[in-house]
Design an enzyme around this catalytic site. Structure first.
Site, PDB file in Angstrom:
ATOM      1  CB  VAL A  34       2.068  -0.129   4.438  1.00 31.70           C
ATOM      2  CG1 VAL A  34       1.988  -1.217   5.570  1.00 31.70           C
ATOM      3  CG2 VAL A  34       1.420   1.101   4.776  1.00 31.70           C
ATOM      4  CB  ALA A  90      -0.886  -0.144   1.151  1.00 34.27           C
ATOM      5  CB  ALA A  91       1.986   3.774  -1.887  1.00 33.59           C
ATOM      6  CB  ALA A  92      -1.131   6.697   1.908  1.00 32.12           C
ATOM      7  CB  SER A  93      -0.712  11.362   1.377  1.00 32.59           C
ATOM      8  OG  SER A  93      -1.050  11.377   2.508  1.00 32.59           O
ATOM      9  CB  ILE A  94       3.018  11.033   4.529  1.00 28.06           C
ATOM     10  CG1 ILE A  94       2.217  10.373   5.276  1.00 28.06           C
ATOM     11  CG2 ILE A  94       2.189  12.475   4.267  1.00 28.06           C
ATOM     12  CD1 ILE A  94       2.342  10.886   7.030  1.00 28.06           C
ATOM     13  CG  ASP A 117      -7.880   8.585   5.787  1.00 31.84           C
ATOM     14  OD1 ASP A 117      -9.165   8.544   4.873  1.00 31.84           O
ATOM     15  OD2 ASP A 117      -6.797   8.675   5.562  1.00 31.84           O
TER      16      ASP A 117
END
Length: 605
Positions: free
Chosen positions: A286, A279-283, A438
């Site tokens: 994982v 997983a990859a998000a804004s900051i 969120d």
């Protein structure tokens, strides 16, 4: 206008872009801001200049023009990057400035996969390298999440990030020229809307946000969760991909972060570590890993923050704000300045993983200590403090899949999950005054094997003041009882309205409030999916853009985001549940400290 004239126009723009990139070489970071501003100005003037020609155009654009427009795309990729050692500036391709050339890494004891990606995997955990951009597990118990593929490096310096925004500005200008020419040449009159906020430019913006990560992506995600009626349709469609997350950073950049935070011997702290994130998000992104806990092998997840994100918040938001405003992507009634300010505050605290760990432990105590939620098997994973720092957060691994997939289960189980989602939302706001804000469905994981629901990702958790909660609870109770008098009085008191609004705005405010309170207005079962509640809120909310005189209280941006997420989740899983008793339990036991009579004791004339 002849084909030769069209070629001269396109060629002129190409020369301007080339000259702008040369300016960057001499002006440094200031040149980035100037370039972006002038590029958008040029884009705005393109349509006016074309209309001023007042001539008959050919039925389609000549091939020569298409060739020259491609030349614009080539020259838009010219910009500068700082040499960190001698501070000299060079003219380089933007892709290189953004990506940062990958250094040659010495091979060590780690294995190398068939696709050339180094892997550290002493326990021989298999990876599925299919590309996703969010938590997307199988629903089976203990299932393995699939992995993201390597993406471009995260721009980690302010110069590199500024160049990314400058490239975006030039790209938007080029895209606007093409769009303006296309509309003029088109034999159809159906083209409408902003010549700048076209499909290609919206797509260009979304892709840049996903590549830049950090504050850029955070703002994009905040815009993406606004109701679609509040944004240009082209932008709403393009921002769908922004909701899904960011690109994964390259392995070498990951290693650099792990060494900086956990030490040169970071590998020794893990029994295994999957170097491709799931997983990859804004900051951050994982990874799955295993550690030894008192001699027992334990599955964990490791969130690694992107380099340079915390240090570039101000510059990112400054550059992106200018682009969004000047390009017309954000309508006036959205009050983009307030959205950006809220995003700035959120991102500043979310970059501190030590604070997030404390948030997680606090909500773990609250949720596990609640009789109803504990019985419903709502869980929060524990933090592994020995493997966590300000930029690394390690927690227990939670089995299961994103909770929206509960929609495939039987109605009774969907109702159980939906009711407890509403229960935790109400308790977070009105009882604990501490909420994870969120609404991403990936932050709720459901394990079909055990029936447990796991809550994760607490970087955006925040407290609400007693005074705000007292006032907002009065508004929600008024909406649940169609009490216009109390709704209006409390809305003025809390700053939702100024008192100078016209009848259209007042009517929209009342109707949207009553619609929001609809699930709590009846003692009967509320069918979220067939209610059309979000569509009706959208219909009322569209009037806000034209007639709203003041932005709402800053707490509302995060609060309504969570409420909308809870409603949408119940719609997604098809929950048919009672909600009013949840609110009644709160209002009955709430102690108001605002000097006004308790709502249950108020007598209406």
């Amino acid at each position: 206008m002849s084909a030769a004239s069209w070629i001269r126009v396109a060629n002129g723009f190409r020369l301007v872009a080339h000259a702008a990139s040369t300016i960057l070489t001499h002006e440094g970071a200031n040149g980035v801001t100037l370039l972006t501003r002038h590029s958008v100005d040029l884009a705005k003037n393109a349509r006016t200049a074309a209309k001023a020609a007042g001539v008959t155009f050919p039925s389609q654009m000549p091939d020569g023009i298409r060739h020259n427009i491609k030349g614009v795309e080539l020259h838009k990729n010219m910009a500068m990057v700082a040499n960190e050692k001698n501070e000299t500036l060079s003219t380089l391709q933007v892709d290189n400035a953004i990506s940062e050339p990958e250094p040659s890494l010495p091979l060590d004891s780690s294995s190398t996969s068939n696709d050339g990606v180094q892997q550290f995997n002493t326990k021989e955990i298999d990876n599925d390298n299919s590309q996703i951009k969010s938590h997307d597990y199988d629903l089976s118990l203990g299932s393995n999440p699939v992995s993201l593929k390597e993406g471009r490096a995260v721009p980690s310096t302010r110069i590199g990030r500024a160049v990314g925004f400058a490239s975006l500005g030039i790209g938007i200008a080029a895209g606007t020229i093409v769009e303006a020419a296309s509309r003029i040449l088109s034999t159809q009159s159906s083209s409408s809307g902003s010549v700048i906020a076209n499909d290609a430019n919206a797509e260009r913006l979304a892709k840049t946000l996903c590549r830049m990560r950090g504050a850029a992506l955070k703002l994009g995600q905040m815009l993406s969760i606004q109701d679609e009626t509040l944004l240009p349709s082209t932008l709403s469609r393009a921002l769908e991909q922004v909701r899904q997350g960011a690109d994964a950073m390259p392995i070498y950049q990951l290693h650099k972060q792990l060494k900086a935070e956990l030490g040169e011997d970071w590998r020794s702290k893990f029994e295994s570590f999957e170097e491709l994130p799931f997983a990859a998000a804004s900051i951050g992104q994982v990874h799955r890993a295993t550690i030894l806990d008192n001699g027992v092998l334990k599955n964990v997840v490791v969130k690694v923050q992107y380099p340079g994100v915390a240090d570039s918040i101000e510059s990112d938001l400054r550059n992106l704000t200018m682009l969004v405003k000047m390009s017309g992507f954000a309508p006036k009634g959205l009050f983009i300045d307030r959205v950006i300010e809220v995003g700035r505050e959120e991102l500043s605290v979310e970059c501190d993983y030590i604070r997030e760990a404390r948030n997680q432990e606090r909500l773990q105590d609250l949720i596990h200590g609640d009789v109803h939620l504990a019985k419903a098997k709502f869980r929060v994973p524990s933090v592994v403090t020995s493997h966590s720092t300000r930029s690394i957060l390690t927690t227990e691994f939670c089995p299961g899949g994103t909770i929206d997939k509960v929609s495939f289960l039987d109605q009774e189980e969907r109702n159980r999950i939906g009711r407890n989602i509403m229960r935790v939302t109400v308790k977070e706001l009105f009882i604990w005054r501490f909420m994870q804000t969120d609404p991403n469905w990936g932050n709720f994981l459901y394990d079909v094997g055990s029936g447990a629901t796991y809550l994760i990702d607490f970087g955006s958790a925040r407290e609400y003041s007693k005074s705000f909660v007292d006032g907002y609870l009065r508004i929600v109770w008024a909406c649940a009882n169609n009490d216009t008098e109390t709704l209006m009085a409390q809305s003025h008191k809390m700053g939702f309205l100024t008192g100078q609004e016209n009848d259209i705005m007042i009517d929209a405010h009342i109707k949207s409030g009553f619609t929001l309170g609809e699930p709590f207005a009846t003692d009967d079962i509320y069918d979220f999916k067939s209610s059309g509640i979000t569509g009706r809120i959208s219909d009322h909310g569209s009037a806000f853009l034209r007639h709203r005189l003041t932005p709402p209280p800053e707490e509302v941006y995060t609060l309504h985001r969570k409420l909308a997420g809870a409603f949408n989740l119940c719609i997604k899983i098809g929950a048919k549940i009672k909600c009013r008793d949840l609110l009644e339990d709160v209002i009955r036991n709430h102690i108001f400290e605002d000097g006004q009579p308790h709502p249950l004791h108020m007598v209406k004339n």
